[in-house]
Design a protein around this motif. Structure first.
Motif, mmCIF file in Angstrom:
data_model
loop_
_atom_site.group_PDB
_atom_site.id
_atom_site.type_symbol
_atom_site.label_atom_id
_atom_site.label_comp_id
_atom_site.label_asym_id
_atom_site.label_seq_id
_atom_site.Cartn_x
_atom_site.Cartn_y
_atom_site.Cartn_z
ATOM 1 N N THR A 179 0.776 -1.208 0.051
ATOM 2 C CA THR A 179 -0.099 0.149 -0.253
ATOM 3 C C THR A 179 0.949 1.156 0.067
ATOM 4 O O THR A 179 1.582 1.528 0.905
ATOM 5 C CB THR A 179 -1.108 -0.050 1.452
ATOM 6 O OG1 THR A 179 -1.653 -1.223 1.136
ATOM 7 C CG2 THR A 179 -1.882 1.006 1.230
ATOM 8 N N LEU A 180 0.619 1.865 -1.253
ATOM 9 C CA LEU A 180 1.812 3.119 -1.213
ATOM 10 C C LEU A 180 0.698 4.517 -0.624
ATOM 11 O O LEU A 180 -0.247 4.216 -0.309
ATOM 12 C CB LEU A 180 1.501 3.488 -2.653
ATOM 13 C CG LEU A 180 2.470 2.471 -3.425
ATOM 14 C CD1 LEU A 180 2.111 2.749 -5.194
ATOM 15 C CD2 LEU A 180 3.830 2.161 -3.202
ATOM 16 N N PRO A 181 1.490 5.424 -0.289
ATOM 17 C CA PRO A 181 0.686 6.686 0.190
ATOM 18 C C PRO A 181 -0.297 7.150 -0.783
ATOM 19 O O PRO A 181 -0.002 6.718 -1.919
ATOM 20 C CB PRO A 181 1.853 7.818 0.150
ATOM 21 C CG PRO A 181 3.182 7.001 0.437
ATOM 22 C CD PRO A 181 3.114 5.597 -0.495
ATOM 23 N N GLU A 182 -1.661 7.509 -0.445
ATOM 24 C CA GLU A 182 -2.555 7.853 -1.071
ATOM 25 C C GLU A 182 -2.575 8.682 -2.260
ATOM 26 O O GLU A 182 -3.137 8.734 -3.160
ATOM 27 C CB GLU A 182 -3.773 8.316 -0.139
ATOM 28 C CG GLU A 182 -4.406 7.157 0.363
ATOM 29 C CD GLU A 182 -5.616 7.459 1.271
ATOM 30 O OE1 GLU A 182 -6.042 8.666 1.091
ATOM 31 O OE2 GLU A 182 -5.906 6.740 2.165
ATOM 32 N N SER A 183 -1.486 9.645 -2.389
ATOM 33 C CA SER A 183 -1.154 10.306 -3.492
ATOM 34 C C SER A 183 -0.871 9.880 -4.562
ATOM 35 O O SER A 183 -0.558 10.170 -5.712
ATOM 36 C CB SER A 183 -0.210 11.356 -3.107
ATOM 37 O OG SER A 183 1.062 10.787 -2.782
ATOM 38 N N LEU A 184 -0.431 8.524 -4.440
ATOM 39 C CA LEU A 184 0.196 7.638 -5.682
ATOM 40 C C LEU A 184 -0.931 6.725 -6.323
ATOM 41 O O LEU A 184 -1.673 6.242 -5.596
ATOM 42 C CB LEU A 184 1.435 6.936 -5.444
ATOM 43 C CG LEU A 184 2.603 7.742 -4.745
ATOM 44 C CD1 LEU A 184 3.819 6.853 -4.523
ATOM 45 C CD2 LEU A 184 3.077 8.788 -5.677
ATOM 46 N N ASP A 185 -0.687 6.555 -7.549
ATOM 47 C CA ASP A 185 -1.643 5.699 -8.111
ATOM 48 C C ASP A 185 -0.689 4.717 -8.743
ATOM 49 O O ASP A 185 0.315 4.999 -9.617
ATOM 50 C CB ASP A 185 -2.382 6.374 -9.273
ATOM 51 C CG ASP A 185 -3.193 5.675 -9.957
ATOM 52 O OD1 ASP A 185 -2.893 4.562 -10.485
ATOM 53 O OD2 ASP A 185 -4.254 6.140 -10.504
ATOM 54 N N SER A 186 -0.873 3.450 -8.619
ATOM 55 C CA SER A 186 0.107 2.224 -9.167
ATOM 56 C C SER A 186 0.046 1.937 -10.370
ATOM 57 O O SER A 186 1.031 1.589 -11.101
ATOM 58 C CB SER A 186 0.012 1.080 -8.172
ATOM 59 O OG SER A 186 -1.448 0.397 -8.550
ATOM 60 N N THR A 187 -1.036 2.291 -11.116
ATOM 61 C CA THR A 187 -1.294 2.206 -12.623
ATOM 62 C C THR A 187 -0.214 3.080 -13.456
ATOM 63 O O THR A 187 0.534 2.493 -14.282
ATOM 64 C CB THR A 187 -2.731 2.270 -13.139
ATOM 65 O OG1 THR A 187 -3.364 1.400 -12.322
ATOM 66 C CG2 THR A 187 -2.922 1.782 -14.203
ATOM 67 N N GLU A 188 -0.159 4.288 -12.880
ATOM 68 C CA GLU A 188 0.648 5.422 -13.436
ATOM 69 C C GLU A 188 2.113 5.028 -13.095
ATOM 70 O O GLU A 188 3.030 5.118 -13.910
ATOM 71 C CB GLU A 188 0.406 6.653 -12.599
ATOM 72 C CG GLU A 188 -0.938 7.407 -13.426
ATOM 73 C CD GLU A 188 -1.583 8.404 -12.735
ATOM 74 O OE1 GLU A 188 -0.621 9.215 -11.760
ATOM 75 O OE2 GLU A 188 -2.779 8.895 -12.671
ATOM 76 N N LEU A 189 2.315 4.548 -11.810
ATOM 77 C CA LEU A 189 3.675 4.247 -11.473
ATOM 78 C C LEU A 189 4.222 2.782 -12.367
ATOM 79 O O LEU A 189 5.474 2.966 -12.457
ATOM 80 C CB LEU A 189 3.604 3.759 -9.976
ATOM 81 C CG LEU A 189 4.935 3.474 -9.380
ATOM 82 C CD1 LEU A 189 5.676 4.684 -9.068
ATOM 83 C CD2 LEU A 189 4.496 2.507 -7.991
ATOM 84 N N LEU A 190 3.243 2.228 -12.717
ATOM 85 C CA LEU A 190 3.620 0.882 -13.477
ATOM 86 C C LEU A 190 4.477 1.523 -14.696
ATOM 87 O O LEU A 190 5.323 0.699 -15.348
ATOM 88 C CB LEU A 190 2.489 -0.134 -13.818
ATOM 89 C CG LEU A 190 2.808 -1.346 -14.762
ATOM 90 C CD1 LEU A 190 3.637 -2.139 -14.237
ATOM 91 C CD2 LEU A 190 1.618 -2.051 -14.940
ATOM 92 N N THR A 191 3.812 2.323 -15.650
ATOM 93 C CA THR A 191 4.463 2.804 -16.914
ATOM 94 C C THR A 191 5.826 3.266 -16.666
ATOM 95 O O THR A 191 6.709 3.031 -17.167
ATOM 96 C CB THR A 191 3.643 4.151 -17.395
ATOM 97 O OG1 THR A 191 2.140 3.577 -17.384
ATOM 98 C CG2 THR A 191 3.932 4.299 -18.701
ATOM 99 N N GLU A 192 6.006 4.011 -15.378
ATOM 100 C CA GLU A 192 7.488 4.495 -14.991
ATOM 101 C C GLU A 192 8.229 3.258 -14.700
ATOM 102 O O GLU A 192 9.454 3.510 -15.144
ATOM 103 C CB GLU A 192 7.263 5.296 -13.878
ATOM 104 C CG GLU A 192 6.768 6.800 -13.947
ATOM 105 C CD GLU A 192 7.654 7.571 -14.780
ATOM 106 O OE1 GLU A 192 8.734 7.828 -14.465
ATOM 107 O OE2 GLU A 192 6.802 8.467 -15.831
ATOM 108 N N ALA A 193 7.843 2.389 -13.930
ATOM 109 C CA ALA A 193 8.583 1.490 -13.583
ATOM 110 C C ALA A 193 9.063 0.494 -14.698
ATOM 111 O O ALA A 193 10.170 0.120 -14.769
ATOM 112 C CB ALA A 193 7.572 0.339 -12.714
ATOM 113 N N ILE A 194 8.340 0.369 -15.783
ATOM 114 C CA ILE A 194 8.464 -0.406 -16.741
ATOM 115 C C ILE A 194 9.655 0.292 -17.460
ATOM 116 O O ILE A 194 10.732 -0.341 -17.905
ATOM 117 C CB ILE A 194 7.553 -0.598 -18.043
ATOM 118 C CG1 ILE A 194 6.240 -1.387 -17.462
ATOM 119 C CG2 ILE A 194 7.878 -1.123 -19.044
ATOM 120 C CD1 ILE A 194 6.441 -2.711 -17.276
#
Ligand code: PMP
Length: 392
Positions: free
Chosen positions: A326-341
């Motif tokens: 669980t990330l801080p509420e300000s983050l969206d993991s779907t958006e994070l995934l694009t960066e992560a890739i």
């Protein structure tokens, strides 16, 4: 060609995440995204021996059509295994399926009409939502915490008219959490009192790192619980072999539905698996899987501890294949995934695992297919990325 798709086919959408995750097959991506068991645990030699035996001694029946219920001696073996769990299982109460995923489909066909109420955990297994959704239920997400379903959330108003509760008590996909015994007992009591059917999906039950087992829901409410088991995580998923344990009238209905779907589970696979399991193979095999997964889980927990910035939380699984973050509420993991890739690391965003009200700041990490050194490297990349996003 304009295909005349059915209403249910039209309602299906292909997931954007699936598209993004395609790149995770590239070798330089450290992927914590797959829900796959480790191929290092596949019983290749035992399969070779058993396959040769089946083809040498019983090729005719192994290659012939078989009964829709499944191979008699395998049903007997499963019934005997489960009878040790506290509540007797008769072979007639066992139906072999093409993976437990097929069991989810058969159950949906048997029990869901459009608009039927179906109770699910928050979050729950995405593949079950996909199987059930084709039959157009109304989902009610039952409140859950880091230990799983909250029995007190199953009030009479919530239960009213529900066709079933779909529950994953052992090392749930996606969270890795395990339901404590007291909650199992409370759930079973509710099921008995209200005659609430429970679908108990249990592919991870054997993967307890300590080798201990909590009572199954079925053992606590044998009449109300439909238990699903699978050989995917203890032998190999490519075999596509699972089973349903339930009372006779439900099994009879599922058999009719299975006949319409695929006549029966492959005879050859069932005979090969029977040769393997009836020799006691799993007793020697499963401890190795547990040890491997426990080691990789520890490696990931240590890496999370080391590399994740403050404000990120995760659970400490006692078994299974997943950690839920669980990330801080300000983050969206779907958006994070694009960066992560872009950083060559992948995970599965948590949102699709919610039947209703998705929590976009969650994600699932699978640790079993990655070597410990790469786990450290992957989590370091992810931690850096999260820190960067939080730091602005
Ligand atoms: N249920 C759960 C909770 C799962 O995680 C999976 C596999 N990902 C399945 C069912 C389907 O498993 P099988 O290979 O037996 O069809």
């Amino acid at each position: 060609m304009q295909w005349p798709f059915s209403r249910r086919a039209k309602a299906l959408t292909s997931s954007a995440i699936r598209e993004i995750l395609k790149v995770t097959e590239q070798p330089d991506v450290i992927s914590f995204a797959g829900g796959l068991p480790s191929a290092a645990t596949f019983p290749v030699e035992a399969m070779q021996v058993a396959t040769r035996k089946v083809l040498g001694e019983q090729a005719e029946s192994a290659l012939q059509y078989g009964p829709s219920e499944g191979l008699g001696k395998l049903r007997e073996w499963i019934a005997k295994e489960y009878s040790r769990d506290g509540a007797e299982v008769r072979p007639s109460q066992v139906l072999l399926t093409t993976g437990s995923q097929q069991a989810l489909d058969l159950i949906a066909k048997a029990l869901i009409d459009p608009g039927s109420r179906v109770l699910v955990e928050t979050p729950t297994y995405l593949g079950a939502l996909q199987a059930f959704s084709l039959f157009e239920p109304e989902y009610v997400s039952v409140a859950s915490d880091e230990q799983g379903l909250l029995p007190e959330a199953l009030t009479p108003e919530v239960i009213e008219g529900a066709r079933f509760l779909y529950a994953l008590p052992n090392f749930q996909n996606p969270t890795g959490r395990r339901l404590p015994l007291a909650r199992r007992e409370a759930l079973a009591a509710i099921a008995r009192e209200h005659d609430l059917p429970i679908v108990e999906d249990d592919p991870y039950g054997e993967l307890d790192y300590q080798g201990e087992r909590l009572a199954s829901l079925r053992s606590l409410a044998p009449k109300q619980v439909i238990h699903l088991g699978s050989f995917s995580k203890v032998l190999a998923p490519g075999l596509r072999l699972g089973y349903v344990i339930a009372d006779d009238p439900l099994i009879a209905k599922l058999v009719q539905i299975k006949q319409a779907a695929d006549l029966h589970t492959p005879s050859f696979t069932q005979q090969v698996i029977y040769e393997i399991v009836s020799q006691g193979f799993l007793t020697g095999h499963i401890p190795g899987i547990r040890a491997l997964y426990a080691e990789r889980c520890r490696a990931m927990l240590a890496a999370l501890e080391k590399h994740m910035p403050a404000g990120v939380h995760w659970n400490r699984p006692e078994g299974g294949m997943f950690i839920w973050v669980t990330l801080p509420e300000s983050l969206d993991s779907t958006e994070l995934l694009t960066e992560a890739i872009r950083e060559r690391v992948a995970f599965v965003p948590g949102a699709p695992f919610y039947a209703t009200a998705p929590q976009p700041n969650t994600l699932r990490l699978s640790f079993v297919t990655v070597e410990p050194a790469r786990i450290g490297e992957g989590i370091q990349r992810l931690g850096r990325l999260v820190a960067r996003q939080l730091g602005g």
